[in-house]
Write a protein that holds these residues in place. Structure first.
Motif, short mmCIF file in Angstrom:
data_model
loop_
_atom_site.label_atom_id
_atom_site.label_comp_id
_atom_site.label_asym_id
_atom_site.label_seq_id
_atom_site.Cartn_x
_atom_site.Cartn_y
_atom_site.Cartn_z
N LYS A 435 -1.79 -2.00 -7.46
CA LYS A 435 -2.99 -2.84 -7.51
C LYS A 435 -3.00 -3.89 -6.40
O LYS A 435 -4.05 -4.46 -6.12
N ASN A 436 -1.85 -4.17 -5.81
CA ASN A 436 -1.79 -5.14 -4.72
C ASN A 436 -2.32 -4.48 -3.43
O ASN A 436 -1.65 -3.65 -2.81
N GLU A 437 -3.54 -4.87 -3.02
CA GLU A 437 -4.21 -4.20 -1.90
C GLU A 437 -3.51 -4.42 -0.56
O GLU A 437 -3.64 -3.59 0.35
N LYS A 438 -2.80 -5.53 -0.43
CA LYS A 438 -2.18 -5.79 0.88
C LYS A 438 -1.08 -4.79 1.20
O LYS A 438 -0.78 -4.53 2.37
N PHE A 439 -0.47 -4.18 0.15
CA PHE A 439 0.57 -3.17 0.39
C PHE A 439 -0.02 -1.83 0.79
O PHE A 439 0.63 -1.04 1.46
N ASN A 440 -1.27 -1.56 0.35
CA ASN A 440 -1.97 -0.32 0.71
C ASN A 440 -1.11 0.92 0.42
O ASN A 440 -0.86 1.75 1.28
N LEU A 441 -0.65 1.04 -0.85
CA LEU A 441 0.26 2.12 -1.22
C LEU A 441 -0.49 3.34 -1.72
O LEU A 441 -1.03 3.36 -2.82
N THR A 442 -0.55 4.35 -0.88
CA THR A 442 -1.05 5.65 -1.30
C THR A 442 0.12 6.41 -1.92
O THR A 442 1.26 5.93 -1.94
N ASP A 443 -0.15 7.60 -2.45
CA ASP A 443 0.92 8.39 -3.09
C ASP A 443 2.02 8.74 -2.09
O ASP A 443 3.21 8.73 -2.43
N SER A 444 1.63 9.05 -0.87
CA SER A 444 2.64 9.42 0.13
C SER A 444 3.50 8.20 0.49
O SER A 444 4.72 8.31 0.62
N ARG A 445 2.88 7.03 0.62
CA ARG A 445 3.65 5.82 0.93
C ARG A 445 4.49 5.38 -0.26
O ARG A 445 5.61 4.88 -0.09
N LEU A 446 3.97 5.58 -1.46
CA LEU A 446 4.75 5.25 -2.66
C LEU A 446 5.98 6.14 -2.76
O LEU A 446 7.09 5.68 -3.09
N GLY A 447 5.79 7.44 -2.45
CA GLY A 447 6.93 8.35 -2.48
C GLY A 447 7.97 7.98 -1.44
O GLY A 447 9.18 8.01 -1.69
N GLU A 448 7.50 7.58 -0.23
CA GLU A 448 8.42 7.17 0.83
C GLU A 448 9.15 5.88 0.46
O GLU A 448 10.33 5.71 0.77
N LEU A 449 8.43 5.00 -0.25
CA LEU A 449 9.02 3.73 -0.68
C LEU A 449 10.13 3.94 -1.71
O LEU A 449 11.17 3.26 -1.68
N CYS A 450 9.94 4.92 -2.59
CA CYS A 450 10.89 5.16 -3.68
C CYS A 450 11.90 6.26 -3.39
O CYS A 450 12.78 6.54 -4.21
N GLY A 451 11.75 6.91 -2.23
CA GLY A 451 12.69 7.97 -1.88
C GLY A 451 12.45 9.26 -2.64
O GLY A 451 13.39 10.02 -2.89
N ILE A 452 11.18 9.52 -3.03
CA ILE A 452 10.82 10.76 -3.74
C ILE A 452 9.67 11.41 -2.99
O ILE A 452 9.12 10.83 -2.04
N SER A 453 9.28 12.62 -3.45
CA SER A 453 8.19 13.33 -2.77
C SER A 453 6.83 12.75 -3.15
O SER A 453 6.70 12.01 -4.13
N LYS A 454 5.82 13.11 -2.38
CA LYS A 454 4.45 12.66 -2.64
C LYS A 454 3.97 13.18 -4.00
O LYS A 454 3.34 12.44 -4.77
#
Length: 604
Positions: A435-454
């Protein structure tokens, strides 16, 4: 490879002012012999059928021949400025109206004296005009060419696919396309080496009505060396840097044409050559004599015409030179932030109260520093800074050992998400960062952030936690990696004709331009608004918005200044770098070991 003369460069190249009144008269700095001219395609190739065979007549007989060109006093008075009319004076010399009024019309001697003064102050103002070249053409035709060569036939062809045909040239006529005398070795050699004409490639090209590079091409083909006409030095119009003529035995192995060299490079070469024990001499010199092409010489006080040795610094590579320039920019930013350098009415200047301000400690923290959340490492750091204790008291999550057994572990939100710390399994953690818009986390970026796949990131967000993802894709603000400037997405109702929103790359606009545009639109009463806005709404493409404190990410309106055009913007930037010499003399700015910095006593 020959050795250098020990004589000083400038002693070798002294100007003999007495030659101003001789046939070479008003001299012109050579700009065509500075570099290797590029060969241009011209119509046809040419070959000399028979080589020149010297005649039996002696050289003295040839020079004593009445047809041989030798100027007399009457001709000199006709060609040069002794008692000419004001109209011819205007054609010969680029002088201001004030200088023309000051010229003594009655006295020829006074005219010559003032001409010499103008020549000494700015030699580039004086040039050889069309009348001079026409007279040279006439005297070239008066030369007794029969004594020079008895064969004026050449072979030429229209293009590379046609056959060679014989063509007879007439040296007693003007050089032209139908009579290309510059292709004949003896004609070109005689005219170019004539010490009374002193014609360089450019003047000779005007006589022959061809490009200067064509003359250079045929000279090289016939091995006719470049003659050292001119004063031995000239200043580049745009950069203001001085070129000097090198000695005859100067043969740089990495240069095709080393007749002229930038003065500051030549001075540094001379210094390093005399001090071979220095480490920098061993690194940057070829054979202990010539500066390598990758090395760069820097002017410490930013004055390109101040070529004193103490004002020069040699960098091994372009990258190190760029780092030195960046250190200067950083130091100037600090001086502006502490108000030691102020900005008023579009120009920089040193604050009059700099002595009082210099005693205070510097505060060089940049305001409104924009965080580039495109970098995931920065996002990770910002996520760990959040107050997670207020968000949740329970950080237990369930994980499966296998398909039959489950176990509970406690995750730590103040550490990075990983296999040992699977924060993506905690609903409040994912919900907060999504929900924090400044991070702009899409599923692919979230997966990269957590070390998992999209797909796994979308599964936990959508299926398990039932959290809605981003509806709009992409960033609202983007940081340019090349210079750090911020781009913002333009609104849907933004109809600037310059911005083509159909093109994906044009959906964004530089934030500082957009902020200035909005401000000027809201203040139509300002003169600058009328000058810089199109239709009273949109900033013109030629208008430039400047960051006063040199911080490209500080886009506050009080830190911005708009200029009508690029020329005015360059003047403002130049006014800042012109202060460097003054700042160095007052020791507000220091330079050591290739880098600029501010006084340590005032640094935070």
């Amino acid at each position: 490879m020959g050795e250098y003369n020990d004589k000083d460069l400038f002693e070798e190249q002294k100007v003999d002012e007495s030659k101003l009144n001789e046939i070479e008269g008003i001299k012109e700095f050579e700009s065509d012999n500075n570099f290797e001219p590029k060969d241009e395609e011209e119509e046809g190739d040419t070959e000399i059928i028979n080589n020149f065979e010297p005649n039996n007549e002696s050289e003295n007989d040839f020079k004593n021949n009445t047809d041989y060109f030798k100027p007399n006093d009457e001709m000199i008075n006709k060609i040069f400025l002794t008692k000419e009319t004001d109209e011819k004076l205007d054609h010969r010399i680029h002088v201001s109206k004030i200088e023309k009024k000051n010229c003594n019309k009655n006295s020829g001697n006074n005219e010559n004296e003032k001409l010499k003064k103008i020549y000494n102050e700015n030699p580039k103002r004086i040039f050889k005009d069309n009348d001079f070249l026409l007279k040279i053409k006439e005297h070239i035709k008066k030369i007794n060419w029969k004594y020079i060569s008895n064969n004026w036939t050449i072979k030429t062809r229209i293009n590379q696919y046609s056959e060679y045909k014989e063509k007879v040239l007439d040296p007693f006529k003007d050089c032209s396309n139908d009579n290309p005398l510059y292709r004949h070795k003896r004609w070109l050699e005689t005219i170019y080496n004539n010490k009374e004409f002193k014609l360089n490639d450019r003047l000779l090209s005007q006589i022959c009505n061809v490009n200067p590079s064509v003359i250079g091409k045929w000279r090289k083909k016939y091995n006719i060396p470049t003659q050292p006409w001119g004063e031995g030095e000239w200043i580049h119009n745009r950069s203001g840097r001085k070129y000097v003529r090198t000695p005859i035995n100067y043969n740089h192995p990495e240069l095709k044409n080393s007749d002229y060299r930038l003065e500051h490079i030549y001075i540094m070469e001379k210094h390093l050559r005399k001090h071979p024990e220095l480490k920098i001499s061993k690194k940057v010199l070829i054979d202990g004599k010539y500066l390598k092409m990758g090395c760069e010489i820097h002017h410490i006080n930013q004055n390109p015409q101040d070529n004193r040795l103490k004002n020069l610094w040699v960098y091994e590579t372009k990258k190190k030179h760029a780092n030195g320039e960046l250190s200067l920019r950083s130091a100037l930013k600090d001086l502006i932030s502490t108000n030691l350098v102020e900005f008023k009415k579009g120009r920089y200047s040193i604050n009059k109260d700099f002595k009082k301000l210099s005693d205070k400690p510097f505060n060089t923290k940049e305001k409104n520093q924009f965080v580039n959340y495109q970098e995931l490492n920065l996002v990770k750091d910002e996520i760990k800074k959040l107050d997670w204790n207020k968000i949740s008291n329970n950080w237990n999550v369930k994980i499966k050992k296998n398909q039959f057994e489950e176990t509970t572990i406690t995750v730590n939100p103040y550490k990075n998400c990983s296999e040992q710390n699977p924060l993506y399994r905690h609903k409040l953690w994912i919900q907060t960062i999504i929900k924090n818009e400044k991070f702009n986390l899409t599923d692919s970026r979230l997966g990269e952030l957590c070390g998992i796949s999209k797909d796994k990131a979308r599964y936990w967000r959508e299926r398990v936690h039932e959290i809605e993802g981003k509806k709009t894709w992409g960033y609202d603000r983007i940081v340019d990696k090349s210079d750090g400037r911020i781009w913002v997405k333009v609104p849907k109702n933004y109809e600037n004709p310059i911005v083509n929103k159909e093109d994906n790359h044009r959906k964004f606009m530089l934030e500082h331009r957009y902020i200035m545009e909005t401000y000027l639109r809201n203040h139509p009463e300002l003169n600058i608004s009328r000058k810089c806005l199109k239709d009273g709404k949109y900033l013109k493409s030629e208008s430039q918005v400047h960051h006063i404190n040199l911080n490209f990410q500080d886009n506050r309106i009080e830190n911005l200044w708009v200029f009508e055009n690029v020329k005015e913007h360059k003047k403002a930037t130049r006014s800042l770098y012109n202060l460097v010499e003054n700042l160095l003399s007052r020791k507000l700015l220091l330079f050591d070991n290739g880098k600029y910095y501010i006084k340590k006593s005032n640094s935070h």
